[in-house]
Design a protein around this motif. Structure first.
Motif, PDB file in Angstrom:
ATOM      1  N   ILE A  15       1.317  -1.432   0.486  1.00 59.54           N
ATOM      2  CA  ILE A  15       0.011  -0.177  -0.117  1.00 59.54           C
ATOM      3  C   ILE A  15       1.148   1.719  -0.334  1.00 59.54           C
ATOM      4  N   ASP A  16       0.487   1.659  -1.032  1.00 57.62           N
ATOM      5  CA  ASP A  16       1.305   3.297  -1.156  1.00 57.62           C
ATOM      6  C   ASP A  16       0.018   4.715  -1.083  1.00 57.62           C
ATOM      7  N   GLU A  17       0.370   6.050  -0.852  1.00 55.98           N
ATOM      8  CA  GLU A  17      -0.258   6.741  -1.642  1.00 55.98           C
ATOM      9  C   GLU A  17       0.598   8.024  -2.489  1.00 55.98           C
ATOM     10  N   ALA A  18       0.212   8.763  -2.956  1.00 56.61           N
ATOM     11  CA  ALA A  18       0.333   9.873  -3.694  1.00 56.61           C
ATOM     12  C   ALA A  18      -0.366  11.431  -3.750  1.00 56.61           C
ATOM     13  N   GLY A  19       0.501  12.357  -3.711  1.00 57.42           N
ATOM     14  CA  GLY A  19      -0.124  13.270  -3.525  1.00 57.42           C
ATOM     15  C   GLY A  19      -0.418  13.638  -2.564  1.00 57.42           C
ATOM     16  N   ARG A  20       0.206  13.914  -1.541  1.00 57.49           N
ATOM     17  CA  ARG A  20       0.372  14.378  -0.017  1.00 57.49           C
ATOM     18  C   ARG A  20       0.710  15.547   0.815  1.00 57.49           C
ATOM     19  N   GLY A  21       2.012  16.129  -0.540  1.00 58.49           N
ATOM     20  CA  GLY A  21       1.731  17.325  -0.460  1.00 58.49           C
ATOM     21  C   GLY A  21       1.168  18.362  -1.112  1.00 58.49           C
ATOM     22  N   CYS A  22       1.003  17.791  -1.541  1.00 62.59           N
ATOM     23  CA  CYS A  22       0.338  19.071  -3.478  1.00 62.59           C
ATOM     24  C   CYS A  22      -0.750  19.781  -2.798  1.00 62.59           C
ATOM     25  N   LEU A  23      -0.990  20.959  -2.982  1.00 67.52           N
ATOM     26  CA  LEU A  23      -1.617  22.287  -3.034  1.00 67.52           C
ATOM     27  C   LEU A  23      -3.128  21.607  -3.555  1.00 67.52           C
ATOM     28  N   ALA A  24      -2.904  21.067  -4.087  1.00 73.39           N
ATOM     29  CA  ALA A  24      -4.790  21.150  -5.426  1.00 73.39           C
ATOM     30  C   ALA A  24      -5.076  19.373  -5.226  1.00 73.39           C
ATOM     31  N   GLY A  25      -5.830  19.097  -5.271  1.00 78.36           N
ATOM     32  CA  GLY A  25      -6.146  17.373  -5.706  1.00 78.36           C
ATOM     33  C   GLY A  25      -6.287  16.513  -5.070  1.00 78.36           C
ATOM     34  N   PRO A  26      -6.698  14.967  -4.845  1.00 80.88           N
ATOM     35  CA  PRO A  26      -7.066  14.571  -3.560  1.00 80.88           C
ATOM     36  C   PRO A  26      -6.003  13.698  -3.294  1.00 80.88           C
ATOM     37  N   VAL A  27      -5.629  13.129  -2.223  1.00 83.37           N
ATOM     38  CA  VAL A  27      -4.669  12.061  -1.853  1.00 83.37           C
ATOM     39  C   VAL A  27      -5.177  10.693  -2.375  1.00 83.37           C
ATOM     40  N   VAL A  28      -4.569  10.033  -3.233  1.00 85.41           N
ATOM     41  CA  VAL A  28      -4.378   8.874  -4.190  1.00 85.41           C
ATOM     42  C   VAL A  28      -3.938   7.647  -2.990  1.00 85.41           C
ATOM     43  N   ALA A  29      -4.312   6.502  -2.687  1.00 87.99           N
ATOM     44  CA  ALA A  29      -4.010   5.876  -2.252  1.00 87.99           C
ATOM     45  C   ALA A  29      -4.244   3.611  -3.500  1.00 87.99           C
ATOM     46  N   ALA A  30      -3.261   3.393  -2.843  1.00 89.81           N
ATOM     47  CA  ALA A  30      -2.817   2.234  -4.332  1.00 89.81           C
ATOM     48  C   ALA A  30      -3.008   1.055  -3.230  1.00 89.81           C
ATOM     49  N   ALA A  31      -3.803  -0.347  -3.367  1.00 85.67           N
ATOM     50  CA  ALA A  31      -3.581  -1.695  -2.331  1.00 85.67           C
ATOM     51  C   ALA A  31      -3.234  -2.455  -3.639  1.00 85.67           C
ATOM     52  N   VAL A  32      -2.351  -3.475  -3.667  1.00 85.79           N
ATOM     53  CA  VAL A  32      -1.421  -4.395  -4.882  1.00 85.79           C
ATOM     54  C   VAL A  32      -1.018  -5.382  -3.807  1.00 85.79           C
ATOM     55  N   ILE A  33      -2.310  -6.459  -4.269  1.00 84.09           N
ATOM     56  CA  ILE A  33      -1.387  -7.812  -4.474  1.00 84.09           C
ATOM     57  C   ILE A  33      -0.598  -8.791  -5.554  1.00 84.09           C
ATOM     58  N   ILE A  83      -3.938  15.849   6.198  1.00 86.22           N
ATOM     59  CA  ILE A  83      -3.787  14.906   5.205  1.00 86.22           C
ATOM     60  C   ILE A  83      -3.313  13.453   6.143  1.00 86.22           C
ATOM     61  N   LEU A  84      -2.554  14.256   7.356  1.00 89.57           N
ATOM     62  CA  LEU A  84      -2.178  12.993   7.725  1.00 89.57           C
ATOM     63  C   LEU A  84      -3.432  11.626   7.826  1.00 89.57           C
ATOM     64  N   ASN A  85      -5.093  11.938   8.272  1.00 89.24           N
ATOM     65  CA  ASN A  85      -6.070  11.458   8.841  1.00 89.24           C
ATOM     66  C   ASN A  85      -6.683  10.650   7.604  1.00 89.24           C
ATOM     67  N   ALA A  86      -6.748  11.764   5.751  1.00 90.13           N
ATOM     68  CA  ALA A  86      -7.551  11.776   4.835  1.00 90.13           C
ATOM     69  C   ALA A  86      -6.230  10.507   4.317  1.00 90.13           C
ATOM     70  N   THR A  87      -5.187  10.739   4.383  1.00 90.81           N
ATOM     71  CA  THR A  87      -4.002   9.105   3.361  1.00 90.81           C
ATOM     72  C   THR A  87      -4.835   7.844   4.082  1.00 90.81           C
ATOM     73  N   TYR A  88      -4.663   8.120   5.583  1.00 91.03           N
ATOM     74  CA  TYR A  88      -4.729   6.636   6.020  1.00 91.03           C
ATOM     75  C   TYR A  88      -6.677   6.386   5.968  1.00 91.03           C
ATOM     76  N   LEU A  89      -7.128   7.471   5.455  1.00 94.05           N
ATOM     77  CA  LEU A  89      -8.471   6.656   4.378  1.00 94.05           C
ATOM     78  C   LEU A  89      -8.606   6.390   3.335  1.00 94.05           C
ATOM     79  N   ALA A  90      -7.277   7.598   2.462  1.00 92.76           N
ATOM     80  CA  ALA A  90      -7.523   7.069   1.316  1.00 92.76           C
ATOM     81  C   ALA A  90      -7.262   5.156   1.561  1.00 92.76           C
ATOM     82  N   MET A  91      -6.336   5.105   1.697  1.00 93.76           N
ATOM     83  CA  MET A  91      -5.757   3.404   2.184  1.00 93.76           C
ATOM     84  C   MET A  91      -6.883   2.169   2.252  1.00 93.76           C
ATOM     85  N   HIS A  92      -7.406   3.012   2.976  1.00 95.15           N
ATOM     86  CA  HIS A  92      -8.587   1.711   3.933  1.00 95.15           C
ATOM     87  C   HIS A  92      -9.755   1.805   2.799  1.00 95.15           C
TER      88      HIS A  92
END
Length: 199
Positions: A15-33, A83-92
Motif C-alpha cells: 500500500i502506498d499513496e501519492a499527493g500528500r504534499g500537493c496544494l490541489a487535488g485528492p490524496v490517492v492510495a493504491a493497494a496491490v497483491i 492530510i495524515l488522516n485523509a491519507t489513512y482514509l484513502a488507504m482504507h
C-alpha cells in the motif's frame, strides 16, 4: 533488488499513496497483491521512474496483479480531517476495494492507523524495498496524474499536467494570478503570504 514478500503470507498487499504534499487535488492510495515470487526488472519506487516507465509499468501491474484497487480522499476531506488522516482514509478505501481479503498489509512509511484486524507492518521507504509497495506507488501516482490532467481549463492555467498540483513556482504564480479553485486544499498554505483566495 526489490523483495517480493515480507510476511510470508501469500495475500500480502502493498500500500502506498501519492499527493500528500500537493496544494490541489485528492490524496490517492493504491493497494496491490502480486503473485507469489513475482519479479519484474523495471519495477521500482515511482519517483525513480520516468513518466513513460510508469505508464508502461501500470499496464504490466494491472495485468499481472492478483488484485489491485485505488482509493481517494478529496480536498474537502483533507481540509476536514487533515492530510495524515485523509491519507489513512484513502488507504482504507483502497484496501476495501480489493477483490480478495489481504492476509497482511505492507504500508509505505512509518505509521498507520486502523481498526482492521489484518496484521500489518510499516516500512520506511518501502516503495524502494518491496515490489508490492512499488507497484502500489506506480498505480497511485499514475491514477492521480491522470486525474489532475482531466480538468482541462484548470490543468492548463495552473500547470497541473506538469506539476500534478505540487507547490512549484509555476503553480503558486498561477494561484496568485487567478486565485484558488474548488480543487485546492483550503487548509494548506497556498502562497507564502496566505491571502483570502477562494472565490
Amino acid at each position: 533488488m526489490l523483495l517480493s514478500n515480507y510476511s510470508g503470507y501469500t495475500l500480502e498487499a502493498g500500500i502506498d499513496e501519492a499527493g500528500r504534499g500537493c496544494l490541489a487535488g485528492p490524496v490517492v492510495a493504491a493497494a496491490v497483491i502480486l503473485p507469489a515470487g513475482y519479479s519484474h526488472p523495471l519495477l521500482n519506487d515511482s519517483k525513480q521512474l520516468s513518466k513513460k516507465q510508469r505508464e508502461q509499468l501500470r499496464e504490466v501491474i494491472l495485468q499481472d496483479a492478483v488484485c489491485w484497487a485505488v482509493g481517494e480522499a478529496s480536498p474537502a476531506e483533507i481540509d476536514e480531517v487533515n492530510i495524515l488522516n485523509a491519507t489513512y482514509l484513502a488507504m482504507h478505501r483502497a484496501i476495501a476495494g480489493l477483490q480478495l481479503q489481504p492476509e497482511y498489509l505492507l504500508i509505505d512509511g512509518n505509521r498507520f492507523k486502523t481498526a482492521l484486524a489484518t496484521p500489518y507492518a510499516c516500512i520506511v521507504k518501502g516503495d524502494g524495498k518491496y515490489l508490492s509497495i512499488a507497484a502500489a506507488s506506480v498505480l497511485a501516482k499514475t491514477h492521480r496524474d491522470d486525474y489532475m490532467c482531466s480538468f482541462t481549463e484548470e490543468s492548463e492555467k495552473y500547470g497541473w499536467a506538469q506539476n500534478a498540483g505540487y507547490p512549484t513556482k509555476q503553480h503558486r504564480d498561477a494561484i496568485a494570478k487567478y486565485g484558488a479553485t474548488p480543487y485546492h486544499r483550503q487548509s494548506f498554505t497556498l502562497l507564502p503570504k496566505q491571502l483570502p483566495l477562494f472565490k
